[in-house]
Motif scaffolding. Structure first.
Motif, short mmCIF file in Angstrom:
data_model
loop_
_atom_site.label_atom_id
_atom_site.label_comp_id
_atom_site.label_asym_id
_atom_site.label_seq_id
_atom_site.Cartn_x
_atom_site.Cartn_y
_atom_site.Cartn_z
N GLY A 57 -30.53 3.86 11.36
CA GLY A 57 -29.75 3.40 12.50
C GLY A 57 -28.44 2.73 12.10
N THR A 58 -28.39 2.17 10.89
CA THR A 58 -27.15 1.53 10.43
C THR A 58 -26.09 2.58 10.13
OG1 THR A 58 -28.52 -0.22 9.49
CG2 THR A 58 -26.20 -0.15 8.82
N GLY A 61 -25.05 3.93 13.45
CA GLY A 61 -24.17 2.97 14.11
C GLY A 61 -22.76 3.00 13.56
N ASP A 72 -29.91 -1.93 18.61
CA ASP A 72 -30.59 -2.01 17.32
C ASP A 72 -30.77 -3.47 16.92
OD1 ASP A 72 -31.88 -1.10 15.10
OD2 ASP A 72 -30.10 -0.32 14.09
N ASP A 73 -31.75 -3.72 16.07
CA ASP A 73 -32.03 -5.10 15.68
C ASP A 73 -32.20 -5.29 14.18
OD1 ASP A 73 -34.58 -4.11 15.11
OD2 ASP A 73 -35.42 -4.78 17.01
N SER A 269 -35.56 -0.94 20.17
CA SER A 269 -35.57 -0.69 18.74
C SER A 269 -36.95 -0.19 18.32
CB SER A 269 -35.26 -1.98 17.98
OG SER A 269 -35.64 -1.87 16.63
#
Length: 292
Positions: A57-58, A61, A72-73, A269
């Motif tokens: 997800g990073t 993103g 996201d977390d 998330s």
């Protein structure tokens, strides 16, 4: 919020809406601490010239939002196995409280990866609250190694199945050992499974393969990657900084999320509901959590 080494403008923490999702001040505080953890990680990697990439997800993103996905977390990082092992070694002498590198050798966990945590904060999965697990439950970022996997499909499926079964048994034992049964036999078996997992996951690292995988989650097909996508490194903007990414990052994202990854799909998330406190350590007594 706890003190950070990185500098963020006051506007960073303001509540805002992106892609129809309301990003609360609490989520912004969580992000700030995760960015601080990423900064600590990056300092070590730059000092020792270690390779790493934004992942999951990073990476998505960075490509789609230029920073965090609004809902996201966490932060996901991957490393080649040799660099990951070196990082684990160097981090033990470089990191000081409140920073803590958590893995299956430094804490009573079975994550099959490392988590860089801030011990003076709290980040507990809601489903784990009643279990009162004794391991570090500060705010974290994930750091995972890539290991080679067989090019042959049947051989690769066999490897992933072996690892999946080991992890399932370990999770059952961990829960029973930490919550109910404190017998030494359970602890010994958990250590045995940990070492067995480590040996099997690295079985193919001595040969060159077309694929490698993040074997933290062996049951997920999204863990499989083409080594060719990671042959070279490029840099992408993530928030106010730039970080390494695989050269063929679009291909990597297709492997993880499928061809429609550029279409935002607001939701929860993968960590479900997190109980977060950016002011108080998980070791302290506290009466309430902040809601994301």
């Amino acid at each position: 919020m706890v003190n950070l080494e990185i500098k963020l403008s006051p506007s960073f923490f303001k509540e805002e809406s992106q892609n129809g999702f309301l990003i609360s001040e609490t989520r912004k505080e969580l992000w700030a601490i995760e960015l601080d953890l990423l900064w600590q990680f990056r300092k070590i990697c730059e000092k020792y010239k270690l390779t790493y990439w934004l992942d999951g997800g990073t990476l998505l993103g960075a490509v789609r939002h230029g920073g965090f996905i609004p809902w996201d977390d966490d932060i996901d990082i991957t490393m080649p196995r040799k660099d990951y092992d070196k990082f684990v070694q160097y981090a033990s002498k470089e990191l000081k409280y409140p920073y803590f590198l958590q893995n299956d050798w430094t804490d009573s966990t079975f994550y099959c990866c490392s988590k860089l945590r801030r011990s003076d904060t709290t980040c507990i999965h809601k489903k784990d609250l009643e279990a009162k697990f004794p391991f570090n439950q500060g705010i974290f970022i994930d750091i995972c190694p890539f290991d080679n996997v067989p090019d042959d499909l049947k051989e690769r499926q066999k490897l992933l199945h072996q690892l999946h079964l080991i992890k399932l048994e370990a999770i059952c034992i961990k829960t029973r050992y930490q919550c109910y049964d404190k017998s030494s036999s359970n602890l010994s078996r958990l250590i045995q499974l940990r070492d067995q997992y480590q040996e099997i996951r690295q079985k193919y690292n001595h040969v060159q393969t077309e694929y490698f995988a993040n074997l933290t989650f062996p049951g997920k097909i999204q863990s499989l990657r083409y080594a060719e996508h990671y042959k070279n490194t490029v840099y992408l903007k993530f928030m106010d900084w730039i970080f390494p990414a695989p050269e063929v990052y679009m291909g990597a994202l297709v492997s993880i999320y499928g061809p429609d990854f550029m279409v935002p799909m607001p939701g929860k998330s993968m960590h479900e509901e997190l109980l977060v406190n950016t002011n108080i350590s998980y070791t302290d007594n506290y009466s309430q959590f902040m809601s994301l």
